[in-house]
Design a protein around this motif. Structure first.
Motif, PDB file in Angstrom:
ATOM      1  N   GLU A  20       0.844  -1.202   0.000  1.00  0.00           N
ATOM      2  CA  GLU A  20       0.000   0.000   0.000  1.00  0.00           C
ATOM      3  C   GLU A  20       0.868   1.236   0.000  1.00  0.00           C
ATOM      4  N   SER A  21       0.580   2.128  -0.915  1.00  0.00           N
ATOM      5  CA  SER A  21       1.394   3.325  -1.045  1.00  0.00           C
ATOM      6  C   SER A  21       0.505   4.502  -1.414  1.00  0.00           C
ATOM      7  N   THR A  22       1.130   5.593  -1.803  1.00  0.00           N
ATOM      8  CA  THR A  22       0.412   6.784  -2.278  1.00  0.00           C
ATOM      9  C   THR A  22       1.160   7.301  -3.500  1.00  0.00           C
ATOM     10  N   ILE A  23       0.534   8.198  -4.216  1.00  0.00           N
ATOM     11  CA  ILE A  23       1.218   8.765  -5.390  1.00  0.00           C
ATOM     12  C   ILE A  23       2.532   9.411  -4.931  1.00  0.00           C
ATOM     13  N   GLY A  24       2.488  10.114  -3.808  1.00  0.00           N
ATOM     14  CA  GLY A  24       3.679  10.823  -3.334  1.00  0.00           C
ATOM     15  C   GLY A  24       4.833   9.900  -2.984  1.00  0.00           C
ATOM     16  N   ALA A  25       4.509   8.701  -2.476  1.00  0.00           N
ATOM     17  CA  ALA A  25       5.574   7.821  -1.973  1.00  0.00           C
ATOM     18  C   ALA A  25       5.869   6.654  -2.917  1.00  0.00           C
ATOM     19  N   LEU A  26       5.230   6.628  -4.078  1.00  0.00           N
ATOM     20  CA  LEU A  26       5.247   5.424  -4.929  1.00  0.00           C
ATOM     21  C   LEU A  26       6.642   4.858  -5.255  1.00  0.00           C
ATOM     22  N   PRO A  27       7.538   5.646  -5.877  1.00  0.00           N
ATOM     23  CA  PRO A  27       8.811   5.035  -6.288  1.00  0.00           C
ATOM     24  C   PRO A  27       9.619   4.533  -5.091  1.00  0.00           C
ATOM     25  N   ASP A  28       9.608   5.289  -3.989  1.00  0.00           N
ATOM     26  CA  ASP A  28      10.394   4.880  -2.814  1.00  0.00           C
ATOM     27  C   ASP A  28       9.816   3.614  -2.187  1.00  0.00           C
ATOM     28  N   ASP A  29       8.475   3.560  -2.097  1.00  0.00           N
ATOM     29  CA  ASP A  29       7.841   2.367  -1.513  1.00  0.00           C
ATOM     30  C   ASP A  29       8.098   1.125  -2.370  1.00  0.00           C
ATOM     31  N   LEU A  30       8.059   1.311  -3.692  1.00  0.00           N
ATOM     32  CA  LEU A  30       8.310   0.167  -4.591  1.00  0.00           C
ATOM     33  C   LEU A  30       9.711  -0.389  -4.359  1.00  0.00           C
ATOM     34  N   LYS A  31      10.655   0.523  -4.202  1.00  0.00           N
ATOM     35  CA  LYS A  31      12.049   0.128  -4.006  1.00  0.00           C
ATOM     36  C   LYS A  31      12.196  -0.582  -2.659  1.00  0.00           C
ATOM     37  N   ALA A  32      11.638   0.059  -1.621  1.00  0.00           N
ATOM     38  CA  ALA A  32      11.757  -0.512  -0.272  1.00  0.00           C
ATOM     39  C   ALA A  32      11.043  -1.860  -0.197  1.00  0.00           C
ATOM     40  N   GLY A  33       9.942  -1.997  -0.925  1.00  0.00           N
ATOM     41  CA  GLY A  33       9.172  -3.242  -0.877  1.00  0.00           C
ATOM     42  C   GLY A  33       9.776  -4.345  -1.730  1.00  0.00           C
ATOM     43  N   GLY A  34      10.801  -4.023  -2.516  1.00  0.00           N
ATOM     44  CA  GLY A  34      11.474  -5.038  -3.344  1.00  0.00           C
ATOM     45  C   GLY A  34      10.553  -5.628  -4.409  1.00  0.00           C
ATOM     46  N   ILE A  35       9.629  -4.818  -4.925  1.00  0.00           N
ATOM     47  CA  ILE A  35       8.666  -5.326  -5.917  1.00  0.00           C
ATOM     48  C   ILE A  35       9.369  -5.505  -7.268  1.00  0.00           C
ATOM     49  N   LYS A  36       9.296  -6.720  -7.798  1.00  0.00           N
ATOM     50  CA  LYS A  36       9.973  -6.987  -9.075  1.00  0.00           C
ATOM     51  C   LYS A  36       8.977  -7.294 -10.201  1.00  0.00           C
ATOM     52  N   GLY A  37       7.784  -7.674  -9.844  1.00  0.00           N
ATOM     53  CA  GLY A  37       6.776  -7.958 -10.850  1.00  0.00           C
ATOM     54  C   GLY A  37       6.613  -9.450 -11.094  1.00  0.00           C
ATOM     55  N   PRO A  38       5.624  -9.858 -11.844  1.00  0.00           N
ATOM     56  CA  PRO A  38       4.650  -8.987 -12.491  1.00  0.00           C
ATOM     57  C   PRO A  38       3.746  -8.293 -11.460  1.00  0.00           C
ATOM     58  N   ALA A  39       3.505  -7.014 -11.707  1.00  0.00           N
ATOM     59  CA  ALA A  39       2.673  -6.267 -10.766  1.00  0.00           C
ATOM     60  C   ALA A  39       1.874  -5.198 -11.508  1.00  0.00           C
TER      61      ALA A  39
END
Ligand code: SAH
Length: 459
Positions: A421-440
């Motif tokens: 769960e994220s927000t537009i403001g935090a999106l790129p940082d949250d994706l990085k911290a969450g280690g999301i690689k996809g498919p997503a």
């Protein structure tokens, strides 16, 4: 074999059913499909039975006339009464079935797979209703719903062929070649394919096609997001009978393992920014395999019609004169929305739910940012991970509220699914911290429905 399975012609014959509750309904549900004259003896019939009566499918009465009945069902909710009725029926010499009373049964009712005029009856002589149900459910999922129509077409063509070809052996050979030899061949046929194959082979058929190898068929199949439970029954059926399976990178192993094991499996995956099979090569493979006479299943992740480059395959198939059928699938957006436990559209909130790609042939895709930045806009972005910072920048530039929720659903419907769960403001940082690689997918404007709504973690 104690019971002989026979199919009785009930057209215009009188059938008496005693009872107006669940037991009678269960019998009637099959009987109303026949052309029998149905008389239901009940003082207090349930709503479903009254509805059949209103539609003229049966006649309701409260007193019985045994004399002219062909069959009798004693299906009241009272077991003793059913036995008593069974004895009465026998006195009149009429075959009877007393619900749940084996001693009151001259005949038993099998489980039925109904593809009228094709009907398969399954009986276990009462030993295992569970086995009968399992057999029925397996056959129900394997046989096409239009099998009856195909059978009717075959009958018409058989009658026509009798006039053209007096040699019975030649007629049989022709039908073997049109229909194939096993259930696996048969499930891929419909009335149209049968007619076409017949026309190609019949003695008076067009000369230029009579010697040609029959063209195969391509099924463009939606494999869904990964969970095999999300396949359609039609998809499963053609997967069971495939000669060739041409599949993408995101098709899950669980789904792939449901394809016919003897099929030729061809991997044509495309890795984002990595080694890929070119689309024209894929088009060429499916066309060549079909022209060689094979039944080809082109298995694409999700729904083939959503960001699946399906149109390019259709154009190639059309150009080569290869027939194809499309089997839609569950797309990542609906699977992800189901995981968030939200509807894609909410009455009174959003009048559109956008499906967009983060990436197109020119790089990061330019979307209608003004529309997407509006309050209450909802969008699912496919292939959006690498474009996340770009998407964030564009949305902010167009005035989006940085606190707008964005849910990232990785591996939707699979055992390793993750919701971040994220927000537009935090999106790129949250994706990085969450280690999301996809498919997503990035679900803009969608927050997860759960008790842990405020927890912001990939856990
Ligand atoms: N035809 C597919 C989409 C193919 S494009 C469909 O209808 O779903 C590939 C993109 O789909 C991926 O980059 C990802 O954004 C999305 N996707 C596919 N499978 C997914 C899954 N199980 N979970 C989340 N996203 C998925």
């Amino acid at each position: 074999m104690r019971y002989l399975p026979i199919h009785i012609d009930l057209r215009g014959k009188r059938v008496l059913v005693f009872g107006g509750g669940p037991a009678a309904q269960a019998k009637l549900r099959t009987l109303v499909k026949t052309e029998a004259e149905l008389i239901v003896v009940s003082g207090k019939p349930d709503a479903e039975i009254r509805r059949w009566a209103e539609h003229g499918r049966l006649t309701l009465t409260d007193h019985a006339d045994f004399t002219s009945a062909t069959l009798i069902y004693a299906a009241t909710e009272d077991q003793d009464e059913n036995l008593r009725l069974a004895l009465l029926a026998r006195e009149h010499g009429i075959p009877v079935n007393a619900a749940d009373q084996p001693t009151g049964c001259d005949f038993i009712t099998p489980a039925i797979v109904d593809r009228s005029p094709v009907a398969i009856s399954i009986g276990t002589e009462g030993t295992s209703p569970g086995l009968a149900r399992a057999l029925k459910s397996d056959l129900e999922s394997r046989l096409r719903s239009d099998l009856g129509q195909t059978a009717q077409t075959i009958k018409t063509l058989r009658d026509a062929l009798k006039n053209e070809e007096p040699d019975i052996a030649k007629r049989q050979a022709l039908w073997a070649s049109v229909l194939g030899s096993g259930l696996g061949d048969f499930v891929s046929l419909d009335a149209e394919i049968v007619t076409r194959r017949y026309e190609e082979r019949r003695p008076e058929g067009r000369q230029e096609t009579s010697d040609r190898t029959a063209t195969g068929h391509v099924h463009i199949v939606g494999a869904g997001p990964g969970d095999p439970d999300l396949l359609t029954i039609g998809a499963l059926r053609v997967m069971h009978s495939a000669d060739v399976v041409v599949y993408d990178r995101l098709v899950s192993d669980e789904v792939l393992s449901l394809c016919r094991r003897e099929a030729d499996f061809i991997y044509v995956g495309k890795v984002p920014g990595g080694a890929s099979t070119r689309q024209d090569k894929i088009n060429q493979i499916i066309v060549e395999k079909a022209l060689a006479g094979h039944s080809v299943v082109r298995l694409k992740s999700g729904d083939p019609l959503v960001f699946g480059r399906a149109e390019e395959e259709f154009v190639s198939l059309d150009a080569a004169g290869v027939d194809f059928t499309i089997h839609p699938g569950i797309t990542a957006a609906t699977a992800a929305a189901a995981s968030l436990r939200h509807s894609l559209t909410v009455r009174g909130e959003n009048t559109a739910a956008t499906l967009a790609t983060g990436h197109d042939e020119n790089g990061f895709a330019e979307l209608d940012w003004t529309a997407l930045a509006r309050l209450n806009a909802r969008a699912t972005i496919y292939m959006g991970l690498r474009a996340a910072r770009f998407i964030q920048g564009r949305l902010m530039l167009h005035g989006a509220n940085p606190d707008t929720p964005v849910s990232i659903v990785e591996n939707a419907s699979r055992p390793d699914e993750i919701i971040l769960e994220s927000t537009i403001g935090a999106l790129p940082d949250d994706l990085k911290a969450g280690g999301i690689k996809g498919p997503a997918v990035l679900m803009i404007g969608y927050a997860r429905r759960s008790a842990a709504k405020s927890l912001k973690a990939a856990s």
